[in-house]
Design a protein around this motif. Structure first.
Motif, PDB file in Angstrom:
ATOM      1  N   LEU A  88      25.480  63.421  39.437  1.00  0.00           N
ATOM      2  CA  LEU A  88      25.126  64.780  39.848  1.00  0.00           C
ATOM      3  C   LEU A  88      24.454  64.807  41.222  1.00  0.00           C
ATOM      4  O   LEU A  88      24.032  65.866  41.687  1.00  0.00           O
ATOM      5  CB  LEU A  88      24.196  65.415  38.815  1.00  0.00           C
ATOM      6  N   GLY A  89      24.363  63.656  41.857  1.00  0.00           N
ATOM      7  CA  GLY A  89      23.755  63.587  43.173  1.00  0.00           C
ATOM      8  C   GLY A  89      22.246  63.520  43.144  1.00  0.00           C
ATOM      9  O   GLY A  89      21.605  63.578  44.201  1.00  0.00           O
ATOM     10  N   LYS A  90      21.658  63.333  41.965  1.00  0.00           N
ATOM     11  CA  LYS A  90      20.204  63.249  41.850  1.00  0.00           C
ATOM     12  C   LYS A  90      19.773  61.793  41.900  1.00  0.00           C
ATOM     13  O   LYS A  90      20.422  60.918  41.329  1.00  0.00           O
ATOM     14  CB  LYS A  90      19.749  63.893  40.531  1.00  0.00           C
ATOM     15  N   MET A  91      18.660  61.524  42.576  1.00  0.00           N
ATOM     16  CA  MET A  91      18.181  60.153  42.686  1.00  0.00           C
ATOM     17  C   MET A  91      17.710  59.657  41.316  1.00  0.00           C
ATOM     18  O   MET A  91      16.847  60.269  40.678  1.00  0.00           O
ATOM     19  CB  MET A  91      17.028  60.083  43.697  1.00  0.00           C
ATOM     20  N   SER A  92      18.272  58.553  40.886  1.00  0.00           N
ATOM     21  CA  SER A  92      17.934  57.993  39.578  1.00  0.00           C
ATOM     22  C   SER A  92      17.062  56.750  39.677  1.00  0.00           C
ATOM     23  O   SER A  92      16.463  56.330  38.686  1.00  0.00           O
ATOM     24  CB  SER A  92      19.225  57.655  38.808  1.00  0.00           C
ATOM     25  N   ASP A 107      25.307  61.572  52.527  1.00  0.00           N
ATOM     26  CA  ASP A 107      26.679  62.033  52.296  1.00  0.00           C
ATOM     27  C   ASP A 107      27.332  61.253  51.160  1.00  0.00           C
ATOM     28  O   ASP A 107      27.447  60.016  51.214  1.00  0.00           O
ATOM     29  CB  ASP A 107      27.485  61.887  53.582  1.00  0.00           C
ATOM     30  N   ALA A 108      27.756  61.973  50.117  1.00  0.00           N
ATOM     31  CA  ALA A 108      28.382  61.327  48.962  1.00  0.00           C
ATOM     32  C   ALA A 108      29.757  60.772  49.304  1.00  0.00           C
ATOM     33  O   ALA A 108      30.289  59.908  48.582  1.00  0.00           O
ATOM     34  CB  ALA A 108      28.500  62.315  47.801  1.00  0.00           C
ATOM     35  N   SER A 109      30.365  61.219  50.404  1.00  0.00           N
ATOM     36  CA  SER A 109      31.686  60.728  50.794  1.00  0.00           C
ATOM     37  C   SER A 109      31.602  59.479  51.668  1.00  0.00           C
ATOM     38  O   SER A 109      32.634  58.987  52.148  1.00  0.00           O
ATOM     39  CB  SER A 109      32.450  61.824  51.535  1.00  0.00           C
ATOM     40  N   ALA A 110      30.393  58.953  51.879  1.00  0.00           N
ATOM     41  CA  ALA A 110      30.235  57.742  52.693  1.00  0.00           C
ATOM     42  C   ALA A 110      30.883  56.551  51.993  1.00  0.00           C
ATOM     43  O   ALA A 110      31.009  56.509  50.763  1.00  0.00           O
ATOM     44  CB  ALA A 110      28.755  57.477  52.938  1.00  0.00           C
ATOM     45  N   PRO A 135      28.744  52.378  43.451  1.00  0.00           N
ATOM     46  CA  PRO A 135      28.751  53.848  43.476  1.00  0.00           C
ATOM     47  C   PRO A 135      27.326  54.410  43.457  1.00  0.00           C
ATOM     48  O   PRO A 135      26.492  53.992  42.645  1.00  0.00           O
ATOM     49  CB  PRO A 135      29.500  54.228  42.193  1.00  0.00           C
ATOM     50  N   GLY A 136      27.074  55.341  44.375  1.00  0.00           N
ATOM     51  CA  GLY A 136      25.789  56.020  44.405  1.00  0.00           C
ATOM     52  C   GLY A 136      24.637  55.169  44.918  1.00  0.00           C
ATOM     53  O   GLY A 136      23.476  55.602  44.835  1.00  0.00           O
ATOM     54  N   GLU A 137      24.878  54.002  45.471  1.00  0.00           N
ATOM     55  CA  GLU A 137      23.785  53.126  45.895  1.00  0.00           C
ATOM     56  C   GLU A 137      23.730  53.041  47.421  1.00  0.00           C
ATOM     57  O   GLU A 137      24.754  52.914  48.084  1.00  0.00           O
ATOM     58  CB  GLU A 137      23.967  51.736  45.308  1.00  0.00           C
ATOM     59  N   PRO A 188       7.555  65.971  40.376  1.00  0.00           N
ATOM     60  CA  PRO A 188       8.594  65.244  39.637  1.00  0.00           C
ATOM     61  C   PRO A 188       9.977  65.328  40.285  1.00  0.00           C
ATOM     62  O   PRO A 188      10.930  64.713  39.806  1.00  0.00           O
ATOM     63  CB  PRO A 188       8.600  65.946  38.279  1.00  0.00           C
ATOM     64  N   THR A 189      10.113  66.090  41.378  1.00  0.00           N
ATOM     65  CA  THR A 189      11.423  66.347  41.984  1.00  0.00           C
ATOM     66  C   THR A 189      11.696  65.347  43.096  1.00  0.00           C
ATOM     67  O   THR A 189      10.891  65.216  44.034  1.00  0.00           O
ATOM     68  CB  THR A 189      11.481  67.773  42.555  1.00  0.00           C
TER      69      THR A 189
END
Length: 416
Positions: A238-242, A169-172, A207-209, A275-276
């Motif tokens: 974009l919500g993609k794992m980097s 969840d990005a809102s966590a 952020p995002g971690e 690759p996804t």
């Protein structure tokens, strides 16, 4: 005049043979894979009378008829037998005679398993094909008897790879308390013992971690506690794992000292499907959409069946379905030249082309349909029509014999 006797007698014999063929066709009306035969008549050499210029020719009757087996496609209907097969198209199943060990060919698809575990026809002829050896089904080797692993126990395989397709969840928030999400998956060791691998994700202030920790229950170990394997995953805007990248080493864990005495578990966690990335971070509830692992426990054989393509499939109690065998097929260019030897089987004659044995649906060979049976090609209406015609022909030639006999008697009486 007196040649009419032999002419009519040749016709009587030929029509008797033809009626025998029709009777045999009708007798095999419900024989699976049976191919109907037809009779071909041919005349004998003729005698030229007079000056020899062919103005008057008298034949000597009909030759012994030849039978031609017509290998047309029979109707294919579903069967309740899990080992039943039907051939759609050209080709034959390859079998061996249990007595002489000679190679024969058949279209009869009612199969079963004998007491030795070999796949056989309904009359006991052994099917030829390929068997799984050490987990490999090698169809490049010469065909042999197809065996079914009846009553066998399939050995366990230890898990080496796991994966999760999930969204975090990005809102966590990082809290306090920090947002966490946990999931688990069942894995197996070298003895088939079951263990639960748990993965807990915790949101950080960056952020995002997210951080993660992988662990197994302490009860599974001889010397607890288990030290969790930790790491971090990073997502972009974009919500993609980097991070980690697809080129980075796979995270994983090694579990030593299992209490049941199994070998150490070494499990890699696959974060990518090609690759996804398998992990995303969108503004949706954290949830797992799919997971997988490549191990399984020891399992009993539940049942065996033959699927499309002639693959012998074994289903085990752990839900696995494994191809343990493959039926071979033979393609013969001139099948009508083969000799029927009974029990739905044919053998090669001196006029038969060399069979080409290989996989179904390759090299001009037909398809094998599992759970089906090819019915006889006998057409009852056509056979009854032929029977009536042949009966009339026999009666007509019998009348010729009677007429010639009366004429000969009249001729003899001329001397008196």
């Amino acid at each position: 005049m007196f040649t009419s006797f032999s002419t009519a007698l040749s016709a009587l014999g030929a029509h008797t043979t033809a009626i025998d063929v029709v009777g045999n066709n009708l007798a095999n009306l419900n024989t699976p894979g049976y191919k109907a035969s037809v009779v071909a008549f041919s005349d004998l050499v003729t005698q030229s009378l007079g000056a020899g210029l062919g103005e008057t020719q008298v034949g000597f009757g009909v030759a012994r008829p030849t039978t031609i087996r017509q290998f047309s496609q029979g109707a294919i209907q579903a069967s309740s037998g899990p080992l039943d097969v039907a051939i759609q198209g050209d080709g034959f199943l390859v079998v061996r005679d249990p007595n002489s060990d000679s190679v024969l060919y058949t279209r009869g698809g009612n199969l079963q398993v004998n007491k030795a575990g070999s796949l056989v026809t309904a009359t006991g002829f052994r099917l030829q094909g390929w068997n799984e050896v050490n987990g490999v089904l090698d169809t490049t080797q010469p065909p042999t008897d197809v065996s079914v692993p009846v009553g066998t126990l399939r050995a366990p395989v230890a898990t080496t790879n796991i994966s999760f397709d999930l969204n975090l969840d990005a809102s966590a928030t990082a809290g306090p308390p920090a947002t966490t999400f946990s999931t688990s998956i069942e894995v197996f060791d070298s003895l088939g013992g079951s263990h639960t691998v748990s993965v807990t994700f915790t949101k950080t202030a960056n952020p995002g971690e997210w951080t993660y920790g992988m662990s197994v229950p302490d009860a599974d170990l001889t010397t607890p506690p288990f030290t969790a394997v930790t790491g971090t995953v990073q997502f972009d805007s974009l919500g993609k794992m980097s991070a980690p990248l697809v080129t980075d080493p796979k995270p994983g864990m090694v579990v030593t000292g299992l209490s049941n005495g199994a070998a150490d578990l070494s499990i890699a966690w696959s974060l990518f499907n090609g690759p996804t990335p398998r992990l995303t971070q969108f503004s949706e509830s954290s949830a797992v959409s799919a997971n997988s692992q490549d191990g399984f426990a020891a399992a009993q054989l539940v049942r065996v069946g033959i699927g499309d393509g002639g693959r012998v499939l074994a289903q085990y109690s752990n839900g696995q379905q494994v191809a343990v065998g493959q039926l071979a097929m033979a393609s013969i260019r001139n099948p009508e030249s083969m000799i029927a030897v009974g029990n739905n089987n044919y053998q090669l004659s001196a006029r038969t082309a060399l069979p080409a044995v290989g996989l179904p649906d390759t090299g001009g060979r037909g398809k094998i349909m599992g759970g089906a049976v090819e019915y006889s090609t006998v057409d009852i209406a056509r056979e009854f029509t032929n029977l009536i015609v042949l009966q009339r022909g026999y009666q007509a030639n019998a009348k010729v014999v009677t007429a010639v006999d009366e004429i000969s008697q009249d001729t003899i009486n001329l001397k008196r």
